[in-house]
Design a protein around this motif. Structure first.
Motif, mmCIF file in Angstrom:
data_model
loop_
_atom_site.group_PDB
_atom_site.id
_atom_site.type_symbol
_atom_site.label_atom_id
_atom_site.label_comp_id
_atom_site.label_asym_id
_atom_site.label_seq_id
_atom_site.Cartn_x
_atom_site.Cartn_y
_atom_site.Cartn_z
ATOM 1 N N LEU A 32 0.639 -1.500 -0.101
ATOM 2 C CA LEU A 32 -0.277 0.170 0.105
ATOM 3 C C LEU A 32 0.471 1.507 0.067
ATOM 4 O O LEU A 32 0.591 2.348 -0.593
ATOM 5 C CB LEU A 32 -1.078 -0.137 1.060
ATOM 6 C CG LEU A 32 -2.369 -0.955 1.627
ATOM 7 C CD1 LEU A 32 -2.721 -0.521 2.582
ATOM 8 C CD2 LEU A 32 -3.194 -0.691 -0.195
ATOM 9 N N GLU A 38 -3.743 -0.910 -4.198
ATOM 10 C CA GLU A 38 -5.236 0.451 -3.710
ATOM 11 C C GLU A 38 -6.059 0.176 -1.933
ATOM 12 O O GLU A 38 -6.009 1.018 -0.927
ATOM 13 C CB GLU A 38 -6.808 0.422 -4.333
ATOM 14 C CG GLU A 38 -5.800 0.619 -5.875
ATOM 15 C CD GLU A 38 -7.033 0.603 -7.119
ATOM 16 O OE1 GLU A 38 -8.152 0.074 -6.511
ATOM 17 O OE2 GLU A 38 -6.617 1.089 -7.998
ATOM 18 N N TYR A 39 -5.862 -1.121 -1.554
ATOM 19 C CA TYR A 39 -6.247 -1.505 -0.171
ATOM 20 C C TYR A 39 -6.822 -2.465 0.651
ATOM 21 O O TYR A 39 -5.993 -3.860 -0.766
ATOM 22 C CB TYR A 39 -8.380 -1.075 0.253
ATOM 23 C CG TYR A 39 -8.723 -1.746 -1.074
ATOM 24 C CD1 TYR A 39 -9.053 -3.209 -0.691
ATOM 25 C CD2 TYR A 39 -9.081 -1.278 -2.383
ATOM 26 C CE1 TYR A 39 -10.147 -4.063 -0.819
ATOM 27 C CE2 TYR A 39 -10.411 -2.432 -2.486
ATOM 28 C CZ TYR A 39 -10.512 -3.566 -1.623
ATOM 29 O OH TYR A 39 -11.341 -4.665 -2.609
ATOM 30 N N GLY A 67 -0.720 7.343 3.340
ATOM 31 C CA GLY A 67 -2.392 6.579 2.638
ATOM 32 C C GLY A 67 -2.876 6.583 4.413
ATOM 33 O O GLY A 67 -2.318 7.840 5.217
ATOM 34 N N PHE A 98 -9.134 -1.189 8.111
ATOM 35 C CA PHE A 98 -8.940 -0.963 6.571
ATOM 36 C C PHE A 98 -7.847 -0.258 6.380
ATOM 37 O O PHE A 98 -7.548 0.606 7.649
ATOM 38 C CB PHE A 98 -10.254 -0.376 6.453
ATOM 39 C CG PHE A 98 -11.442 -0.729 5.908
ATOM 40 C CD1 PHE A 98 -11.725 -2.091 6.399
ATOM 41 C CD2 PHE A 98 -12.573 0.415 6.414
ATOM 42 C CE1 PHE A 98 -13.114 -2.827 5.678
ATOM 43 C CE2 PHE A 98 -13.721 -0.778 6.307
ATOM 44 C CZ PHE A 98 -13.634 -1.933 5.805
ATOM 45 N N SER A 100 -5.724 2.000 3.170
ATOM 46 C CA SER A 100 -6.074 2.128 1.628
ATOM 47 C C SER A 100 -4.902 3.607 1.394
ATOM 48 O O SER A 100 -3.992 3.587 2.328
ATOM 49 C CB SER A 100 -6.971 2.627 1.541
ATOM 50 O OG SER A 100 -7.089 4.222 1.999
ATOM 51 N N ASN A 101 -4.580 3.800 0.706
ATOM 52 C CA ASN A 101 -3.954 4.904 -0.340
ATOM 53 C C ASN A 101 -4.106 6.160 0.123
ATOM 54 O O ASN A 101 -3.679 6.978 0.508
ATOM 55 C CB ASN A 101 -3.514 4.464 -1.248
ATOM 56 C CG ASN A 101 -2.479 3.385 -2.597
ATOM 57 O OD1 ASN A 101 -2.057 2.800 -1.691
ATOM 58 N ND2 ASN A 101 -3.254 3.222 -3.933
ATOM 59 N N HIS A 106 -10.592 5.567 0.449
ATOM 60 C CA HIS A 106 -10.565 5.126 1.650
ATOM 61 C C HIS A 106 -12.415 5.733 2.304
ATOM 62 O O HIS A 106 -12.728 4.659 2.822
ATOM 63 C CB HIS A 106 -9.479 5.851 2.963
ATOM 64 C CG HIS A 106 -9.200 5.010 4.375
ATOM 65 N ND1 HIS A 106 -8.945 4.260 4.615
ATOM 66 C CD2 HIS A 106 -10.194 4.846 5.460
ATOM 67 C CE1 HIS A 106 -9.054 3.380 5.808
ATOM 68 N NE2 HIS A 106 -9.922 4.773 6.009
ATOM 69 N N LEU A 109 -13.991 2.816 0.611
ATOM 70 C CA LEU A 109 -14.212 1.406 0.689
ATOM 71 C C LEU A 109 -15.103 1.303 2.932
ATOM 72 O O LEU A 109 -16.277 0.991 3.365
ATOM 73 C CB LEU A 109 -13.138 1.558 1.348
ATOM 74 C CG LEU A 109 -12.462 -0.189 1.781
ATOM 75 C CD1 LEU A 109 -12.905 -1.291 0.964
ATOM 76 C CD2 LEU A 109 -11.108 -0.028 2.395
#
Length: 117
Positions: A32, A38-39, A67, A98, A100-101, A106, A109
């Motif tokens: 990441l 991406e996640y 991120g 979670f 993510s980037n 995010h 998501l």
């Protein structure tokens, strides 16, 4: 893979993610952080609470790279409360993680997870 090419449609018409990698350890945070993923979702079984060493180093790497990491409700993970009677476990309210980037991705998501739970 991004966009409509990121999904397969099964014979039953259900869309599935085309390019998914199962990975254990801190490597997922590195992917990441350098933009190769991406996640990721960490959704343990009910009752399981992650240990700090499962999360903290990856959190720092991901954060420094721009991120984002949160619990499944989008709340930041508070490491300051660890060790006060809990030994090295994350707080009970962290039911999953979670990563993510960051940015809008995010938030999307977290919102998608909230819709199905």
């Amino acid at each position: 893979i991004h966009g409509p090419d990121a999904l397969n449609v099964d014979d039953d018409g259900i869309k599935d993610i085309k390019n998914s990698i199962r990975m254990d350890g801190q490597g997922k945070y590195g992917l990441l952080a350098r933009g190769d993923a991406e996640y990721f979702l960490r959704l343990p079984k009910d009752g399981y609470i992650d240990w700090i060493w499962d999360v903290a180093a990856g959190y720092l790497c991901l954060k420094e790279a721009g991120g984002k990491m949160s619990d499944v409700n989008g709340n930041a993970i508070d490491f300051s409360d660890i060790g006060k009677g809990r030994k090295a476990k994350l707080p009970d309210h962290v039911k999953g993680i979670f990563g993510s980037n960051g940015g809008m991705f995010h938030d999307a998501l977290v919102n998608a997870y909230a819709e199905v739970n």
